[in-house]
Write a protein that holds these residues in place. Structure first.
Motif, PDB file in Angstrom:
ATOM      1  N   TYR A  36      -1.926   5.180   3.169  1.00 54.63           N
ATOM      2  CA  TYR A  36      -0.605   5.547   2.665  1.00 54.63           C
ATOM      3  C   TYR A  36       0.026   4.358   1.926  1.00 54.63           C
ATOM      4  O   TYR A  36       0.540   4.493   0.822  1.00 54.63           O
ATOM      5  CB  TYR A  36       0.299   6.015   3.816  1.00 54.63           C
ATOM      6  N   LYS A  37      -0.048   3.179   2.552  1.00 59.91           N
ATOM      7  CA  LYS A  37       0.568   1.994   1.937  1.00 59.91           C
ATOM      8  C   LYS A  37      -0.119   1.660   0.614  1.00 59.91           C
ATOM      9  O   LYS A  37       0.534   1.274  -0.362  1.00 59.91           O
ATOM     10  CB  LYS A  37       0.502   0.804   2.895  1.00 59.91           C
ATOM     11  N   LYS A  38      -1.441   1.797   0.589  1.00 59.83           N
ATOM     12  CA  LYS A  38      -2.171   1.519  -0.664  1.00 59.83           C
ATOM     13  C   LYS A  38      -1.706   2.482  -1.752  1.00 59.83           C
ATOM     14  O   LYS A  38      -1.510   2.094  -2.905  1.00 59.83           O
ATOM     15  CB  LYS A  38      -3.682   1.648  -0.450  1.00 59.83           C
ATOM     16  N   MET A  39      -1.528   3.721  -1.358  1.00 59.77           N
ATOM     17  CA  MET A  39      -1.082   4.742  -2.300  1.00 59.77           C
ATOM     18  C   MET A  39       0.301   4.395  -2.867  1.00 59.77           C
ATOM     19  O   MET A  39       0.629   4.748  -3.996  1.00 59.77           O
ATOM     20  CB  MET A  39      -1.004   6.052  -1.512  1.00 59.77           C
ATOM     21  N   ARG A  40       1.098   3.705  -2.049  1.00 53.88           N
ATOM     22  CA  ARG A  40       2.444   3.320  -2.487  1.00 53.88           C
ATOM     23  C   ARG A  40       2.456   1.952  -3.179  1.00 53.88           C
ATOM     24  O   ARG A  40       3.500   1.349  -3.366  1.00 53.88           O
ATOM     25  CB  ARG A  40       3.419   3.292  -1.305  1.00 53.88           C
ATOM     26  N   GLY A  41       1.263   1.429  -3.485  1.00 55.18           N
ATOM     27  CA  GLY A  41       1.192   0.204  -4.277  1.00 55.18           C
ATOM     28  C   GLY A  41       1.103  -1.082  -3.475  1.00 55.18           C
ATOM     29  O   GLY A  41       1.180  -2.173  -4.037  1.00 55.18           O
ATOM     30  N   TYR A  42       0.927  -0.960  -2.162  1.00 53.66           N
ATOM     31  CA  TYR A  42       0.843  -2.172  -1.345  1.00 53.66           C
ATOM     32  C   TYR A  42      -0.563  -2.749  -1.351  1.00 53.66           C
ATOM     33  O   TYR A  42      -1.550  -2.026  -1.490  1.00 53.66           O
ATOM     34  CB  TYR A  42       1.202  -1.864   0.114  1.00 53.66           C
ATOM     35  N   ASP A  43      -0.639  -4.048  -1.141  1.00 53.02           N
ATOM     36  CA  ASP A  43      -1.895  -4.707  -0.843  1.00 53.02           C
ATOM     37  C   ASP A  43      -2.012  -4.627   0.686  1.00 53.02           C
ATOM     38  O   ASP A  43      -1.457  -5.439   1.411  1.00 53.02           O
ATOM     39  CB  ASP A  43      -1.802  -6.162  -1.327  1.00 53.02           C
ATOM     40  N   GLU A 395       9.909  12.093  -0.269  1.00 55.68           N
ATOM     41  CA  GLU A 395      10.751  11.048   0.333  1.00 55.68           C
ATOM     42  C   GLU A 395      10.915  11.261   1.832  1.00 55.68           C
ATOM     43  O   GLU A 395      10.955  10.315   2.608  1.00 55.68           O
ATOM     44  CB  GLU A 395      12.133  10.994  -0.358  1.00 55.68           C
ATOM     45  N   GLU A 396      10.981  12.530   2.205  1.00 59.75           N
ATOM     46  CA  GLU A 396      11.102  12.837   3.639  1.00 59.75           C
ATOM     47  C   GLU A 396       9.844  12.371   4.382  1.00 59.75           C
ATOM     48  O   GLU A 396       9.908  11.719   5.414  1.00 59.75           O
ATOM     49  CB  GLU A 396      11.277  14.355   3.792  1.00 59.75           C
ATOM     50  N   MET A 397       8.699  12.693   3.784  1.00 59.51           N
ATOM     51  CA  MET A 397       7.433  12.276   4.394  1.00 59.51           C
ATOM     52  C   MET A 397       7.374  10.749   4.463  1.00 59.51           C
ATOM     53  O   MET A 397       6.997  10.163   5.475  1.00 59.51           O
ATOM     54  CB  MET A 397       6.274  12.835   3.565  1.00 59.51           C
ATOM     55  N   ALA A 398       7.801  10.083   3.377  1.00 54.31           N
ATOM     56  CA  ALA A 398       7.755   8.622   3.326  1.00 54.31           C
ATOM     57  C   ALA A 398       8.609   8.009   4.434  1.00 54.31           C
ATOM     58  O   ALA A 398       8.199   7.050   5.094  1.00 54.31           O
ATOM     59  CB  ALA A 398       8.244   8.142   1.961  1.00 54.31           C
ATOM     60  N   ALA A 399       9.769   8.591   4.674  1.00 57.08           N
ATOM     61  CA  ALA A 399      10.658   8.049   5.706  1.00 57.08           C
ATOM     62  C   ALA A 399      10.000   8.163   7.078  1.00 57.08           C
ATOM     63  O   ALA A 399      10.080   7.247   7.904  1.00 57.08           O
ATOM     64  CB  ALA A 399      11.985   8.786   5.688  1.00 57.08           C
ATOM     65  N   ALA A 411       4.544  17.591   9.325  1.00 60.39           N
ATOM     66  CA  ALA A 411       5.404  18.782   9.370  1.00 60.39           C
ATOM     67  C   ALA A 411       6.206  18.878   8.066  1.00 60.39           C
ATOM     68  O   ALA A 411       6.427  19.977   7.546  1.00 60.39           O
ATOM     69  CB  ALA A 411       6.336  18.717  10.569  1.00 60.39           C
ATOM     70  N   ALA A 412       6.602  17.730   7.522  1.00 64.46           N
ATOM     71  CA  ALA A 412       7.346  17.746   6.261  1.00 64.46           C
ATOM     72  C   ALA A 412       6.453  18.297   5.139  1.00 64.46           C
ATOM     73  O   ALA A 412       6.882  19.141   4.350  1.00 64.46           O
ATOM     74  CB  ALA A 412       7.833  16.337   5.921  1.00 64.46           C
ATOM     75  N   HIS A 483      -3.510  12.817  -9.228  1.00 64.30           N
ATOM     76  CA  HIS A 483      -3.759  12.781  -7.779  1.00 64.30           C
ATOM     77  C   HIS A 483      -2.899  11.708  -7.106  1.00 64.30           C
ATOM     78  O   HIS A 483      -3.091  11.421  -5.943  1.00 64.30           O
ATOM     79  CB  HIS A 483      -5.229  12.439  -7.468  1.00 64.30           C
ATOM     80  N   THR A 484      -2.039  11.053  -7.832  1.00 61.26           N
ATOM     81  CA  THR A 484      -1.363   9.866  -7.302  1.00 61.26           C
ATOM     82  C   THR A 484       0.078  10.157  -6.871  1.00 61.26           C
ATOM     83  O   THR A 484       0.674  11.157  -7.276  1.00 61.26           O
ATOM     84  CB  THR A 484      -1.277   8.779  -8.396  1.00 61.26           C
ATOM     85  N   TRP A 485       0.590   9.229  -6.090  1.00 69.49           N
ATOM     86  CA  TRP A 485       1.992   9.341  -5.654  1.00 69.49           C
ATOM     87  C   TRP A 485       2.933   9.413  -6.862  1.00 69.49           C
ATOM     88  O   TRP A 485       3.878  10.197  -6.888  1.00 69.49           O
ATOM     89  CB  TRP A 485       2.350   8.149  -4.758  1.00 69.49           C
ATOM     90  N   ASP A 486       2.642   8.604  -7.871  1.00 69.94           N
ATOM     91  CA  ASP A 486       3.531   8.571  -9.038  1.00 69.94           C
ATOM     92  C   ASP A 486       3.530   9.883  -9.815  1.00 69.94           C
ATOM     93  O   ASP A 486       4.433  10.136 -10.616  1.00 69.94           O
ATOM     94  CB  ASP A 486       3.121   7.432  -9.989  1.00 69.94           C
TER      95      ASP A 486
END
Ligand code: ME8
Length: 660
Positions: A36-43, A395-399, A411-412, A483-486
């Motif tokens: 999930y974090k990688k998908m959001r651009g994290y290392d 955003e709900e899922m991210a939170a 569930a979201a 296929h990406t978050w963006d």
């Protein structure tokens, strides 16, 4: 701007135990979070490994007639195979027998000794080999001479030992916990640990002389270093602490240590104190998840109730298992496992909801539009709600992900899946097709495809293989930028995309047959069962007492609950009961059956609001007369302290349906 980092760890597992789904639970959670974090651009960096020293391993190896290292080598191979099977994409797998780890542990020991935090003394007390834990006289007294954690036998130990001055850091630790409310989660664990520290910390015995399978104490090799001091250091040795490794600079302190609730004490007391003594920053969060139980008991080899993840993986897909583990159980609480629960979850969520959405969508695009996704054209009255979810759910899922509430994150996502299925029923593309409303039909089919694209993107961290199957059927395989978050923005699927309808991705599963009938129960087993039942009855009585004290009802068994028949009923008519402010008289239909009910909901509902609703009722309640009217059952409603009341309704299941 530099890329943000995220460092997450699982415990390093003992190679003596057969890995079970409990171990997979933590590891799948860590892997999902990393993806999930990688998908959001994290290392994102994810560490797991194995905890290979200690008396327990030494004894198991001896029993197997092997050298300890030879013994663990074989087991570690199986660990890695299991992780591969479950698509666990760890960044590093650390073994505590590797020189890169052993060297760091020795250096940590030397540093703490040089600065006076470690001293030589003598230890007399109790030790549980199975838990590799020392216990104080008081703890052992309370548990009647047994191990307070696992109930197993304790060894009495008297030997020269090095000690770690824990108490010196207790106040600093309490202050840290106080100033960092997120450090220990969930909250219940935090309170437990604070109370434990406040009772006073004893200096910790951190070396042993009665066995040799461990890292020798520098300059005093007849001692080996206590396995927990050794093991906890893995979180920094793997990053090359003391070696000038840039990974240490980059990733430490850890963002999350995921641990089971049984090892919170080590991670929130011993480990932070070690770090304070080393003058290193503390991890940002230690999250303790609950246990997966089988028949209400913890899985263990000795109880013979271990659920083998390899067997399950071969039977069901690992994607389904990963989904199940993170959807079924609330991360942080205990949960009961059975194959039936697993199959039901797969059937309802994956086969019925998600799988069906894909089948229905691809079937209709094939049938009504020759397999081509057309541009949305004319709006329908049902679009807005679905399109609104496309905006809010990510955003709900991210939170929820940030809070490690995996079950809520899923569930979201299911809000989109559920809504999309309902949207099909409401918008009825077959009727639009029949009536020649092609403009609207194109919109509905397009929106269905988008619902699948959105939910598949959001599911990617949980199920690494399923989204690719959806892309293939939707004809989106080559369009990886979708296929990406963006790309979570409505309207991205290009008009003219040719779909490729395939097989159902989650076929429905049959429940296994109960083969326990006719099984001979030996006398020994019967005695064991009786003893267990007695113990359980005592436990239940205690719980009931506690519950009553807290104003709650006593615990019931699943059999107690099964006596209540809950059914879905459609309200046909509703009217006020004369001279009774709170009562409504309802005429309801349950399947073929029609009945009259009296419900105390008149202050919250006008009669006409209820007509046509599908409510949940107790079907087999003994009839009772209220104001002269015979009430044949009871409508269920939820209420809270603020005076809100809401009748339980369902919107998909038909009148007569059962509630379980
Ligand atoms: O404790 N449900 O290793 P371990 C959920 N080596 N989680 C479970 C579980 C269950 N039924 N059974 C076990 C150790 N676990 C040490 C860790 S870290 C520096 C050293 C979890 O092989 C358990 O709660 O006994 C714990 O997090 C991990 O598996 C322990 O595995």
């Amino acid at each position: 701007m530099s890329q943000p980092t995220f460092y997450i760890t699982t415990p390093i597992y003992y190679p003596s135990a057969k890995l079970h789904i409990g171990h997979c639970y933590t590891t799948v959670a860590a892997d999902t979070m990393t993806r999930y974090k990688k998908m959001r651009g994290y290392d994102a960096y994810f560490l797991t490994g194995s905890d290979e020293h200690g008396q327990k391993i030494e004894r198991s190896a001896a029993a197997a007639g092997m050298e300890p290292l030879q013994y663990v080598d074989g087991i570690i191979k199986n660990f890695k195979e299991l992780w591969r099977k479950f698509d666990i994409d760890y960044s590093d797998f650390i073994r505590t027998t590797e020189p890169r780890h052993e060297e760091v542990v020795a250096e940590v020991f030397k540093k703490l000794q040089t600065q006076g935090d470690i001293y030589l003394g003598s230890y007399e007390g109790h030790y549980c080999v199975s838990c590799e834990t020392f216990f104080t006289e008081t703890q052992v007294k309370e548990s009647e001479g047994k191990c307070p954690d696992c109930g197993g036998p304790l060894d009495t130990v008297k030997e020269e030992s090095y000690f770690f001055r824990m108490d010196k850091y207790a106040d600093r630790l309490l202050q840290y916990i106080d100033e960092h409310p997120d450090f220990i989660q969930p909250l219940s664990r935090r309170n437990e640990m604070v109370n434990f520290i406040k009772q006073g910390l004893e200096d910790l015995s951190i070396s042993r002389t009665t066995f040799s399978w461990g890292i020798p104490v520098p300059n005093d090799p007849k001692h080996v270093i206590y396995v927990w001091l050794d093991a906890l250091t893995n979180y920094i040795s793997a990053l090359g602490y003391t070696k000038g490794d840039e990974r240490f600079e980059k990733y430490w302190p850890a963002d999350v240590h995921l641990v089971g609730k049984d090892i919170v004490r080590f991670h929130t007391i011993i480990w932070p104190i070690m770090l304070m003594a080393l003058d290193l920053p503390l991890p940002k969060k230690v999250f303790a998840h609950g246990w997966i139980l089988v028949n209400e008991g913890k899985m263990s080899k000795s109880k013979g109730n271990v659920v083998d993840p390899m067997v399950l993986a071969d039977k069901y897909s690992t994607d389904a298992l990963r989904y199940f583990l993170l959807r079924e159980f609330i991360f942080g609480s205990d949960g009961n496992y059975s194959e039936e629960i697993l199959i039901n979850r797969i059937n309802i969520d994956l086969a019925n909801d998600f799988g069906n959405l894909l089948s229905r969508t691809t079937a209709m695009i094939t049938k009504f539009q020759d397999g081509v996704i057309e541009a949305p054209r004319e709006k329908t009255e049902f679009d807005d709600e679905l399109l609104e979810l496309f905006k809010t759910v990510p955003e709900e899922m991210a939170a929820y992900m940030e809070k490690l509430e995996f079950h809520n994150a899923l569930a979201a996502i299911w809000k989109i899946v559920g809504k999309a299925n309902k949207y099909i029923d409401e918008a009825a593309p077959w009727a639009l097709n029949k009536n020649g409303e092609k403009e609207k039909l194109a919109t509905v089919l397009y929106n269905m495809a988008e619902a699948l694209r959105f939910s598949s993107i959001l599911l990617t961290p949980f199920m690494p293989n399923t989204p690719a199957k959806v892309w293939a059927q939707l004809g989106l395989t080559e369009l990886s930028h979708l296929h990406t978050w963006d790309s979570l923005e409505y309207g991205k699927i290009p008009a003219g995309t040719k779909i490729d309808r395939g097989e159902p991705i989650f076929p429905r599963l049959e429940l296994p047959k109960d083969d326990s009938e006719g099984e001979e129960t030996s006398k020994k087993e019967a005695a064991k069962a009786a003893k267990k039942a007695k113990k359980e009855a005592e436990k239940a009585a205690k719980k009931a007492k506690e519950a009553a004290e807290n104003g709650l009802k006593p615990e019931i068994t699943i059999d107690d609950f099964a006596k209540v028949e809950l059914r879905v009923a459609t309200v046909l008519e509703a009217e006020k009961v004369e001279n009774a402010d709170k009562l409504l008289k309802l005429r309801i239909k349950v399947g073929e059956d029609e009945r009259t009910l009296v419900a105390g909901i008149a202050l919250h509902y006008r009669p006409e609001e209820l007509v046509g609703k599908n409510v949940v009722m107790v079907f087999n309640l003994k009839p009772a007369k209220l104001r002269g009217i015979e009430s044949q059952g009871m409508v269920l409603a939820a209420s809270d302290d603020e005076g809100n009341l809401q009748v339980l309704t369902v919107d998909k299941v038909k009148c007569g349906g059962r509630v379980k």
